[in-house]
Design an enzyme around this catalytic site. Structure first.
Site, PDB file in Angstrom:
ATOM      1  N   TRP A   1     -12.072  28.879 -20.900  1.00  0.00           N
ATOM      2  CA  TRP A   1     -11.527  30.218 -20.909  1.00  0.00           C
ATOM      3  C   TRP A   1     -12.588  30.974 -20.195  1.00  0.00           C
ATOM      4  O   TRP A   1     -11.935  31.630 -19.219  1.00  0.00           O
ATOM      5  CB  TRP A   1     -10.886  30.612 -22.186  1.00  0.00           C
ATOM      6  CG  TRP A   1     -10.134  31.873 -22.046  1.00  0.00           C
ATOM      7  CD1 TRP A   1      -9.817  32.640 -23.288  1.00  0.00           C
ATOM      8  CD2 TRP A   1      -8.975  32.190 -20.970  1.00  0.00           C
ATOM      9  NE1 TRP A   1      -9.102  33.728 -22.822  1.00  0.00           N
ATOM     10  CE2 TRP A   1      -8.422  33.463 -21.583  1.00  0.00           C
ATOM     11  CE3 TRP A   1      -8.865  31.894 -19.928  1.00  0.00           C
ATOM     12  CZ2 TRP A   1      -7.604  34.032 -20.503  1.00  0.00           C
ATOM     13  CZ3 TRP A   1      -8.068  32.631 -18.976  1.00  0.00           C
ATOM     14  CH2 TRP A   1      -7.452  33.595 -19.555  1.00  0.00           C
TER      15      TRP A   1
ATOM     16  N   ARG B   1     -24.641  27.967 -23.498  1.00  0.00           N
ATOM     17  CA  ARG B   1     -26.100  27.738 -24.088  1.00  0.00           C
ATOM     18  C   ARG B   1     -26.830  26.082 -23.813  1.00  0.00           C
ATOM     19  O   ARG B   1     -27.849  26.063 -24.111  1.00  0.00           O
ATOM     20  CB  ARG B   1     -25.738  27.840 -25.628  1.00  0.00           C
ATOM     21  CG  ARG B   1     -24.721  26.586 -26.173  1.00  0.00           C
ATOM     22  CD  ARG B   1     -24.629  26.952 -27.793  1.00  0.00           C
ATOM     23  NE  ARG B   1     -23.912  28.012 -27.925  1.00  0.00           N
ATOM     24  CZ  ARG B   1     -24.630  29.074 -28.622  1.00  0.00           C
ATOM     25  NH1 ARG B   1     -25.791  29.154 -28.921  1.00  0.00           N
ATOM     26  NH2 ARG B   1     -23.992  30.387 -28.797  1.00  0.00           N
TER      27      ARG B   1
ATOM     28  N   LYS C   1      -9.626  34.577 -30.322  1.00  0.00           N
ATOM     29  CA  LYS C   1      -8.324  34.847 -30.987  1.00  0.00           C
ATOM     30  C   LYS C   1      -8.411  34.266 -32.472  1.00  0.00           C
ATOM     31  O   LYS C   1      -8.749  32.850 -32.719  1.00  0.00           O
ATOM     32  CB  LYS C   1      -7.126  34.120 -30.480  1.00  0.00           C
ATOM     33  CG  LYS C   1      -6.793  34.798 -28.951  1.00  0.00           C
ATOM     34  CD  LYS C   1      -5.714  34.140 -28.479  1.00  0.00           C
ATOM     35  CE  LYS C   1      -5.605  34.436 -26.891  1.00  0.00           C
ATOM     36  NZ  LYS C   1      -4.310  34.145 -26.454  1.00  0.00           N
TER      37      LYS C   1
ATOM     38  N   SER D   1      -1.820  32.264 -22.101  1.00  0.00           N
ATOM     39  CA  SER D   1      -2.440  31.901 -20.838  1.00  0.00           C
ATOM     40  C   SER D   1      -3.177  30.485 -21.494  1.00  0.00           C
ATOM     41  O   SER D   1      -3.796  30.436 -22.430  1.00  0.00           O
ATOM     42  CB  SER D   1      -3.802  32.904 -20.553  1.00  0.00           C
ATOM     43  OG  SER D   1      -4.186  33.160 -21.729  1.00  0.00           O
TER      44      SER D   1
ATOM     45  N   LYS E   1      -0.488  33.370 -34.109  1.00  0.00           N
ATOM     46  CA  LYS E   1       0.511  32.585 -33.225  1.00  0.00           C
ATOM     47  C   LYS E   1      -0.152  30.966 -33.185  1.00  0.00           C
ATOM     48  O   LYS E   1       0.655  30.224 -33.024  1.00  0.00           O
ATOM     49  CB  LYS E   1       0.430  32.817 -31.767  1.00  0.00           C
ATOM     50  CG  LYS E   1      -0.915  33.139 -31.096  1.00  0.00           C
ATOM     51  CD  LYS E   1      -1.278  32.191 -30.127  1.00  0.00           C
ATOM     52  CE  LYS E   1      -2.701  32.515 -29.627  1.00  0.00           C
ATOM     53  NZ  LYS E   1      -2.947  31.241 -28.680  1.00  0.00           N
TER      54      LYS E   1
END
Length: 332
Positions: A11, A31, A103, A133, A186
């Site tokens: 993402w 990282r 999220k 998305s 969700k």
């Protein structure tokens, strides 16, 4: 605009690609220095987005401090999993403008992103970028709509300035609580729908499309119930970060949480499933915290409760579905 993206997963990389192609000065931090060097040489993120080419203008860095400094006057995007949000926010200057992509609820504390930010950086201008998305589609330039939520209207507008374009539309919201609750719950519901669909494919008398529709609808009701209890606005759950993200994550085959449910329906053990996925499925980790927050607020979330019992091994897949379908009738 100078934009720093902290986290070179799927993402974070997808948004970095879009921002760089829009002409912004973008630095993407990861990282793993060896992985960053490989990305620099191949112009691909082989681990997460192997099919998407990285624009020549996209900067890559394994130096987090340098990447943070790059966006001192711009916009910082935190693209870590939820487990990394606290540590990342703590490392940022309080003057930084920050949006996070993760999220869920934080394991252990049960806090949402905005609650962590208030605790660590009460003066920082913060918000969340969310919505229905899949990273692969964003990176490929497929049409997508997101919502930038913040109590700071100027920060939400900065997200529009950074990412809004012909293929990626960004809308603003002043309800970060609702957007975060939608993004967390969700994922749990997507596991439940994946189980339903997996069972439906296995036997003719198993739950079918009717049951899927019922699960999504009642899942939305649970999401709304928890959101209102935590101070969210009802209308948020009818938008991109509520109903939109729920439908995509519950039915889209690129959804990791849905795939967890599908594989549970096949009889695979959870540790085996997570090993096969190779990526984080946030619903597995946030489900117990969602349930804990619901109980603390005194509200019922039967689908969530069933998923927690199943994920913890206290309930078999068939029993979880039967329990949900045998609940007493009540007014909707």
């Amino acid at each position: 605009m100078k934009i720093s993206v902290l986290g070179a997963g799927a993402w974070g990389t997808a948004l970095a690609i879009q921002a760089a192609e829009a002409g912004h000065e973008v630095s993407l931090w990861g990282r793993d220095a060896a992985a960053i060097e490989q990305m620099r040489a191949s112009r691909r993120n082989a681990a997460y987005l192997p099919d998407s080419e990285l624009p020549a203008a996209l900067g890559l860095s394994a130096d987090r401090d340098a990447c943070i400094a790059h966006a001192a006057e711009g916009l910082t995007i935190v693209a870590t999993p939820m487990s990394g949000l606290r540590e990342t926010l703590a490392a940022l200057p309080s003057t930084q403008r920050v949006l996070w992509l993760c999220k869920g609820f934080e394991a252990g504390t049960g806090r949402l992103g905005h609650e962590i930010a208030r605790e660590l950086q009460p003066c920082m201008r913060v918000g969340i970028l969310s919505g229905p998305s899949f990273a692969q589609e964003v990176a490929a330039g497929r049409p997508t709509a997101l919502v930038a939520a913040s109590e700071d209207a100027d920060l939400a507008q900065a997200a529009v300035d950074a990412f809004h374009g012909e293929r990626l539309r960004v809308y603003t919201s002043s309800d970060p609580v609702g957007v975060e609750v939608g993004g967390a719950v969700k994922n749990v519901m997507a596991i439940a729908v994946g189980i339903c669909d997996g069972l439906s494919a296995a036997a003719p008398d198993a739950p079918g499309l009717n049951a899927r529709a019922a699960l999504i609808t009642r899942g939305l009701a649970e999401m709304l119930r928890l959101g209102l209890a935590l101070g969210a606005k009802a209308e948020t759950f009818m938008g991109l970060s509520g109903l939109g993200d729920l439908v995509l994550t519950a039915t889209g085959d690129l959804s990791r949480n849905r795939r967890v449910g599908l594989m549970l329906a096949q009889g695979l053990a959870l540790p085996q499933i997570l090993q096969q996925l190779g990526h984080v499925a946030e619903g597995v980790y946030s489900a117990p915290t969602v349930l804990a927050r619901a109980r603390a607020a005194g509200i019922e979330m039967p689908i969530t409760e069933g998923m927690v019992a199943l994920l913890e091994g206290r309930l078999r897949v068939g029993e979880a579905v039967e329990r949900l379908m045998s609940r007493d009738s009540r007014a909707e």
